[in-house]
Scaffold this motif. Structure first.
Motif, short mmCIF file in Angstrom:
data_model
loop_
_atom_site.label_atom_id
_atom_site.label_comp_id
_atom_site.label_asym_id
_atom_site.label_seq_id
_atom_site.Cartn_x
_atom_site.Cartn_y
_atom_site.Cartn_z
N HIS A 55 14.58 -13.68 -42.71
CA HIS A 55 14.93 -15.48 -42.20
C HIS A 55 13.67 -15.64 -43.51
O HIS A 55 13.17 -15.06 -44.25
CB HIS A 55 14.78 -15.72 -40.91
N LEU A 56 14.51 -16.97 -43.58
CA LEU A 56 13.77 -18.28 -45.25
C LEU A 56 12.06 -18.27 -44.04
O LEU A 56 12.14 -18.31 -42.97
CB LEU A 56 14.51 -18.78 -45.61
N THR A 57 11.43 -18.50 -45.04
CA THR A 57 10.23 -19.27 -44.30
C THR A 57 10.39 -20.38 -44.26
O THR A 57 9.40 -21.51 -43.42
CB THR A 57 9.26 -18.24 -45.03
N ASP A 58 11.01 -20.76 -44.74
CA ASP A 58 11.70 -22.52 -44.25
C ASP A 58 13.34 -22.63 -44.56
O ASP A 58 13.56 -22.03 -45.07
CB ASP A 58 11.12 -23.39 -45.17
N ASP A 59 13.74 -23.77 -44.14
CA ASP A 59 15.13 -23.95 -44.15
C ASP A 59 15.53 -24.39 -45.84
O ASP A 59 16.86 -24.38 -46.15
CB ASP A 59 15.20 -25.19 -42.81
N GLY B 144 28.79 -20.57 -53.26
CA GLY B 144 28.38 -19.13 -52.21
C GLY B 144 27.78 -18.80 -50.89
O GLY B 144 27.54 -18.34 -50.34
N SER B 145 27.05 -20.19 -50.24
CA SER B 145 26.57 -20.81 -48.70
C SER B 145 27.58 -20.99 -48.08
O SER B 145 28.58 -22.32 -48.73
CB SER B 145 25.22 -20.95 -49.07
N VAL B 146 27.36 -21.05 -46.83
CA VAL B 146 28.63 -21.33 -46.16
C VAL B 146 27.51 -21.97 -45.11
O VAL B 146 26.44 -21.48 -44.66
CB VAL B 146 29.55 -19.53 -45.29
N TYR B 147 28.02 -23.22 -44.76
CA TYR B 147 26.99 -24.23 -43.72
C TYR B 147 27.92 -24.50 -42.95
O TYR B 147 29.21 -25.09 -43.01
CB TYR B 147 26.81 -25.73 -44.53
N ASN C 58 25.51 -32.95 -44.70
CA ASN C 58 24.62 -33.80 -44.04
C ASN C 58 23.61 -32.94 -43.41
O ASN C 58 23.37 -31.58 -43.35
CB ASN C 58 25.39 -33.64 -42.30
N PRO C 59 21.89 -33.87 -43.40
CA PRO C 59 21.15 -32.80 -43.50
C PRO C 59 20.53 -32.23 -42.53
O PRO C 59 20.37 -30.70 -41.88
CB PRO C 59 20.55 -34.15 -43.57
N VAL C 60 21.69 -32.33 -41.92
CA VAL C 60 21.42 -31.39 -39.99
C VAL C 60 22.20 -29.96 -40.13
O VAL C 60 21.95 -29.33 -39.29
CB VAL C 60 22.00 -32.21 -38.90
N ASP C 61 23.30 -30.31 -40.80
CA ASP C 61 23.89 -28.66 -41.41
C ASP C 61 23.35 -27.92 -41.55
O ASP C 61 21.83 -27.66 -42.00
CB ASP C 61 24.95 -28.58 -42.35
N PHE C 62 23.58 -26.43 -40.51
CA PHE C 62 22.20 -24.97 -41.20
C PHE C 62 23.14 -24.28 -41.90
O PHE C 62 24.30 -23.80 -41.80
CB PHE C 62 21.64 -24.82 -39.52
N ALA C 63 22.24 -23.91 -42.09
CA ALA C 63 23.54 -22.14 -43.61
C ALA C 63 23.69 -21.15 -41.69
O ALA C 63 22.43 -20.45 -41.57
CB ALA C 63 22.69 -21.76 -43.78
N LEU C 64 24.91 -20.52 -42.36
CA LEU C 64 25.17 -19.23 -41.31
C LEU C 64 25.31 -17.71 -42.55
O LEU C 64 24.97 -17.14 -42.32
CB LEU C 64 26.73 -20.06 -41.33
N TRP C 65 25.47 -18.56 -44.24
CA TRP C 65 25.15 -17.24 -44.78
C TRP C 65 24.78 -17.88 -45.80
O TRP C 65 25.27 -19.38 -46.41
CB TRP C 65 26.92 -17.24 -45.24
N LYS C 66 23.58 -17.62 -46.65
CA LYS C 66 23.22 -18.15 -47.73
C LYS C 66 23.63 -17.31 -48.87
O LYS C 66 23.62 -15.86 -48.80
CB LYS C 66 21.69 -17.85 -47.80
N LYS C 67 23.26 -17.72 -50.36
CA LYS C 67 23.80 -17.11 -51.27
C LYS C 67 22.69 -16.35 -51.86
O LYS C 67 21.49 -17.21 -51.88
CB LYS C 67 24.48 -17.34 -52.72
N ALA C 68 22.59 -14.81 -52.18
CA ALA C 68 21.78 -14.39 -52.76
C ALA C 68 21.19 -14.12 -54.03
O ALA C 68 21.49 -14.29 -55.06
CB ALA C 68 21.55 -12.70 -52.40
N PRO D 12 22.73 -13.05 -43.94
CA PRO D 12 23.48 -14.12 -43.01
C PRO D 12 22.42 -15.03 -42.74
O PRO D 12 21.22 -14.59 -42.80
CB PRO D 12 23.39 -12.81 -41.64
N GLY D 13 22.53 -16.42 -42.16
CA GLY D 13 21.73 -17.56 -42.13
C GLY D 13 20.82 -17.11 -40.50
O GLY D 13 21.70 -15.78 -39.87
#
Length: 492
Positions: A73-77, A150-153, A187-197, A214-215
């Motif tokens: 996973h990412l080392t940060d958001d 390409g990313s889903v939040y 919205n800043p609190v939204d989080f990634a479900l899928w990240k574009k590579a 995947p997020g």
RNA sequence: GGCGGCGUAGCCAAGUGGCCUAAGGCGACGGUUUGCAAAACCGUUAUUCCUGGGUUCGAAUCCCAGCGCCGCCUCCA
């Protein structure tokens, strides 16, 4: 009294009942396999291991699922973050999957050493990408998610209960945020479900939104519901995962399923080393392998894995635990006391006379068992449960000193050690090596020669020589004990 | 800045309104045992629970203030 567990969702102790009578499904957040397991893992997984063991002791059929996070996973958001496993792969010049495999095996080794029962299922995140994509689609279809570039939040505004686990509200979080929000998010609190590579990202999969990965909250939701159903009885994890990880898991799962995700949330407290948060920069980061061998500058000696287990169980799982050399040393001594007693008991049991069970002892054992169960029923009070084990040690040694106990009496004592100390707490082994140096025959033979020499000296009342032998062996880490059955030796 | 937790003997730690003049472990000290030890057993080791107020017939436990420590809010078990 029935089993009470502290539920983080309600912040109260509640009587535990499973959804399906007699069967319990439990999911515990597993490690990200990019390094060797450390003392923090020991506290967390020993804690949940005892929960699983106790549920089985109570007669439940338990399905224990603990994931292996092998998709970094990412080392940060923020979008700039690095993938931890990819980072380790670059460092070690290995394929990311080779890194994950290497540390997965290392993790299992260490957990075996700590006498943690293996989970029934250890699902890998990388093996569930299809299911993760499915969950993202469901959330998009239901209007709980949106795609950008390409990313889903996840659209947190569509899930009103967001924050119910961690007791936060979204306005406060926005105000106190320390990370610049991604411009893609509504919205800043939204989080990634899928990240574009990006093209150079090593681990990526095709998806309806292009190549990506995947997020970091998604895998647990997916694997928990795949193996345990839409609503699971118990979900465990470290306190540091309560937010955001578990909060996001709830949002994803409940938004997708329209069903409660978890009935009991259990959170382990954290570990400190010498009073401070364990971290690589503080030079107090101790892996289990280092602790088992004593190869760390903060440790004065090696510690038996089960002694570390005992230290973990000496405090409550919801209390923080400070590892220090002194605390480990004390736990080690206590562990040895129990082990020596059980070894001695089993030796005596083999030679014990036949005869009826001692009624008085039977009563004491029953009382100890009741106290033990009461402690465990009270949100797994392992500290008190351990104290019961020490009381059993005293009963046993007193019985041994009297020397007249029958086989059925000693057998009942051994049975209680095995069930409470072995099956539930996991600090009593089912078998101990025959002699102290059981795994080192040559040492055993050499020590035997010295013991014979010393015995000859003692016979001649040459105590100077006899004591010198004992002293020099002691300096070499070997302790001699003269017993009515002859001289025994053990490692210090 | 926001949120949460903790402070109990030399050390680790349970207990969270009366059973507490506070479990258990380690350590220390004394006794039994031993040639001497070790191990084991017996006993001693907090009239007191960070400090100061308050509530109560009663508080380590509840409330307020202060001091100290820790965690989360960014990946972390």
């Amino acid at each position: 009294m029935a089993l009470q567990l502290h539920n983080s969702l309600t912040r109260r102790k509640e009587e535990f009942t499973p959804l399906e009578k007699g069967r319990v499904g439990i999911y515990v957040c597993g490690p990200t396999v990019y390094g060797h397991a450390h003392l923090g893992h020991a506290k967390s997984y020993v804690g949940f291991d005892v929960l699983v063991r106790y549920l089985r002791y109570l007669g439940y059929h338990v399905t224990y699922v603990q994931n292996i996070t092998d998709v970094g996973h990412l080392t940060d958001d923020a979008d700039a973050g690095e993938d931890k496993i990819a980072k380790a792969a670059a460092r070690e010049r290995k394929h990311p999957m080779a890194v994950a495999e290497f540390y997965t095996r290392s993790f299992f080794e260490d957990m075996d050493q700590l006498n943690c029962v293996r989970p029934d299922i250890s699902p890998r995140a990388s093996g569930h990408v299809i299911e993760q994509i499915e969950l993202v689609r469901t959330l998009l279809d239901k209007g709980h998610a949106y795609e950008v570039n390409g990313s889903v939040y996840f659209d947190v505004a569509t899930f009103k209960e967001y924050g119910k686990l961690s007791g936060r509200n979204t306005e406060e979080m926005v105000a106190g945020a320390r990370v610049e929000p991604s411009p893609d998010k509504r919205n800043p609190v939204d989080f990634a479900l899928w990240k574009k590579a990006e093209p150079n990202h090593i681990m990526q999969w095709p998806s309806p939104w292009g190549m990506g990965y995947p997020g970091w909250h998604l895998e647990c939701s997916v694997m928990a519901m795949k193996y345990l159903g839409k609503t699971i009885d118990i979900h465990g994890g470290g306190l540091e995962n309560q937010f955001p990880h578990h909060e996001c898991e709830i949002a994803q799962s409940e938004a997708a399923n329209n069903a409660p995700f978890v009935r009991f949330w259990l959170h382990n407290n954290m570990v400190t080393v010498d009073g401070q948060k364990m971290g690589k920069s503080l030079n107090n980061f101790i892996t289990l392998k280092q602790a088992f061998t004593g190869s760390h500058e903060r440790l004065t000696r090696y510690y038996e894995p089960l002694a570390i287990r005992q230290l973990v169980l000496n405090s409550h799982y919801r209390s923080p635990l400070d590892f220090s050399d002194a605390a480990l040393y004390a736990a080690n001594s206590g562990y040895q006391r129990i082990a020596e007693t059980v070894k001695d008991l089993r030796k005596r049991l083999k030679a014990a006379p036949e005869g009826p069970m001692d009624e008085d002892v039977a009563g004491q054992l029953e009382a100890l068992k009741t106290r033990f169960e009461e402690a465990m029923n009270d949100d797994l009070n392992t500290s008190v449960a351990l104290s019961v084990l020490f009381d059993l040690v005293r009963v046993t040694n007193t019985l041994a000193a009297a020397g007249s106990a029958t086989g059925s009496t000693l057998g009942a004592v051994d049975d209680l050690f095995t069930r409470l100390g072995g099956d539930v707490l996991g600090v009593v082994k089912s078998e101990y090596a025959e002699t102290a140096g059981g795994n080192d025959e040559a040492v055993g033979k050499l020590v035997a020669i010295l013991i014979d020499q010393r015995a000859a000296a003692r016979k001649n009342k040459d105590f100077t020589t006899a004591d010198a032998v004992r002293k020099r062996l002691d300096e070499a880490g070997i302790v001699l004990e003269d017993t009515p059955q002859g001289t025994q030796w053990r490692w210090k």
